[in-house]
Design an enzyme around this catalytic site. Structure first.
Site, mmCIF file in Angstrom:
data_model
loop_
_atom_site.group_PDB
_atom_site.id
_atom_site.type_symbol
_atom_site.label_atom_id
_atom_site.label_comp_id
_atom_site.label_asym_id
_atom_site.label_seq_id
_atom_site.Cartn_x
_atom_site.Cartn_y
_atom_site.Cartn_z
ATOM 1 N N GLU A 20 0.873 -1.172 0.000
ATOM 2 C CA GLU A 20 0.000 0.000 0.000
ATOM 3 C C GLU A 20 0.909 1.220 0.000
ATOM 4 O O GLU A 20 1.604 1.492 0.982
ATOM 5 C CB GLU A 20 -0.905 0.015 1.228
ATOM 6 C CG GLU A 20 -1.738 1.282 1.350
ATOM 7 C CD GLU A 20 -2.347 1.463 2.735
ATOM 8 O OE1 GLU A 20 -2.439 2.613 3.195
ATOM 9 O OE2 GLU A 20 -2.716 0.443 3.356
ATOM 10 N N ARG B 263 1.178 10.427 0.321
ATOM 11 C CA ARG B 263 1.528 11.486 1.277
ATOM 12 C C ARG B 263 2.674 12.366 0.798
ATOM 13 O O ARG B 263 3.143 13.226 1.545
ATOM 14 C CB ARG B 263 1.893 10.864 2.628
ATOM 15 C CG ARG B 263 0.746 10.095 3.259
ATOM 16 C CD ARG B 263 1.128 9.562 4.626
ATOM 17 N NE ARG B 263 0.093 8.690 5.159
ATOM 18 C CZ ARG B 263 0.185 8.037 6.317
ATOM 19 N NH1 ARG B 263 1.269 8.181 7.060
ATOM 20 N NH2 ARG B 263 -0.798 7.259 6.729
ATOM 21 N N THR C 235 -4.127 6.275 1.946
ATOM 22 C CA THR C 235 -4.328 7.697 2.224
ATOM 23 C C THR C 235 -5.047 8.360 1.057
ATOM 24 O O THR C 235 -4.708 9.464 0.642
ATOM 25 C CB THR C 235 -3.000 8.423 2.543
ATOM 26 O OG1 THR C 235 -2.164 7.578 3.340
ATOM 27 C CG2 THR C 235 -3.264 9.701 3.337
ATOM 28 N N LYS D 276 -10.413 -1.807 6.401
ATOM 29 C CA LYS D 276 -9.203 -1.499 7.171
ATOM 30 C C LYS D 276 -9.632 -0.906 8.512
ATOM 31 O O LYS D 276 -10.466 0.013 8.538
ATOM 32 C CB LYS D 276 -8.357 -0.496 6.393
ATOM 33 C CG LYS D 276 -7.210 0.107 7.193
ATOM 34 C CD LYS D 276 -6.425 1.049 6.298
ATOM 35 C CE LYS D 276 -6.158 2.368 6.977
ATOM 36 N NZ LYS D 276 -5.382 3.280 6.127
#
Length: 222
Positions: A50, A54, A78, A138
């Site tokens: 993953e 960011r 994210t 998640k």
């Protein structure tokens, strides 16, 4: 009311994630590091990642890995906006993971037919995800929320629906084994495997050692 929209996470991906048992969660600042770290992880036994969106160059890193390291199942995390969903899809992301249950993001993922595992922390988050047919979620941040006991508590009203979870947040080499042993956990998210600063300085030996140990602890043979 639970509305079944479509299969939002194909079984072929779920089974692969279950077998590997751990998803390497990465923040890559320099795209030049993307291919080396992806190849290193695959070689160590972790073929699912993953990539957290960011940094300004995250999408470029994703595109490089998707093209040059096809044996890596490369998803992104994210994901906070519909625009990021489209960018991820256009640049080869196999799936997306979100920190929360953002309806606009989930709906865009469904429209673009890219697998999604929304992030949850409380029962109301689970119910939003269920409205869209999501069964792989998640849980974040797993350890600060209360770990496995908390996960079982919030899952109890929905246990008959067969939801599976990917815990992330506060997991480490020391506690991941207790998570992976739980039947409602599909895999764990491993941000400790290749920390941002270790990738930045290119300490491949350190990453290789940690990744190999994580792969050994988390891999399922059945």
């Amino acid at each position: 009311m639970i509305i079944e929209r479509k299969v939002v996470f194909p079984s072929v991906f779920s089974e692969r994630i279950k077998k590997t048992g751990v998803i390497a969660v990465l923040v890559i600042e320099d795209p030049a590091k993307a291919i080396p770290v992806a190849k290193l992880l695959v070689g160590a036994g972790i073929d699912i990642m993953e990539l957290a969106l960011r940094t300004p160059t995250s999408i470029k890193s994703l595109a490089l890995i998707a093209k040059e390291v096809p044996e890596m199942l490369a998803g992104v995390g994210t994901v906070l906006s519909p625009t990021q969903v489209k960018e991820a899809k256009d640049n080869g992301a196999a799936f997306i993971v979100t920190p929360g249950t953002n309806r606009a993001v989930i709906e865009t993922a469904l429209r673009l037919d890219i697998p999604i595992a929304p992030g949850i922390a409380v029962p109301s988050d689970i119910e939003v995800a269920l409205e869209y047919g999501c069964r792989l979620l998640k849980i974040f941040p797993a350890e600060p929320l209360g770990g496995i006991p908390y996960l079982h508590s919030i899952n109890a009203p929905y246990a008959h629906l067969g939801i599976r979870y990917i815990p992330l947040g506060g997991l480490s080499e020391k506690n991941c084994k207790s998570y992976i042993a739980d039947p409602i956990v599909l895999a764990v998210g491993g941000s400790w495997i290749a920390p941002r600063d270790v990738i930045a300085r290119g300490d491949w030996e350190a990453i290789r050692d940690v990744a190999a140990r994580a792969a050994e602890v988390c891999r399922r043979e059945d």
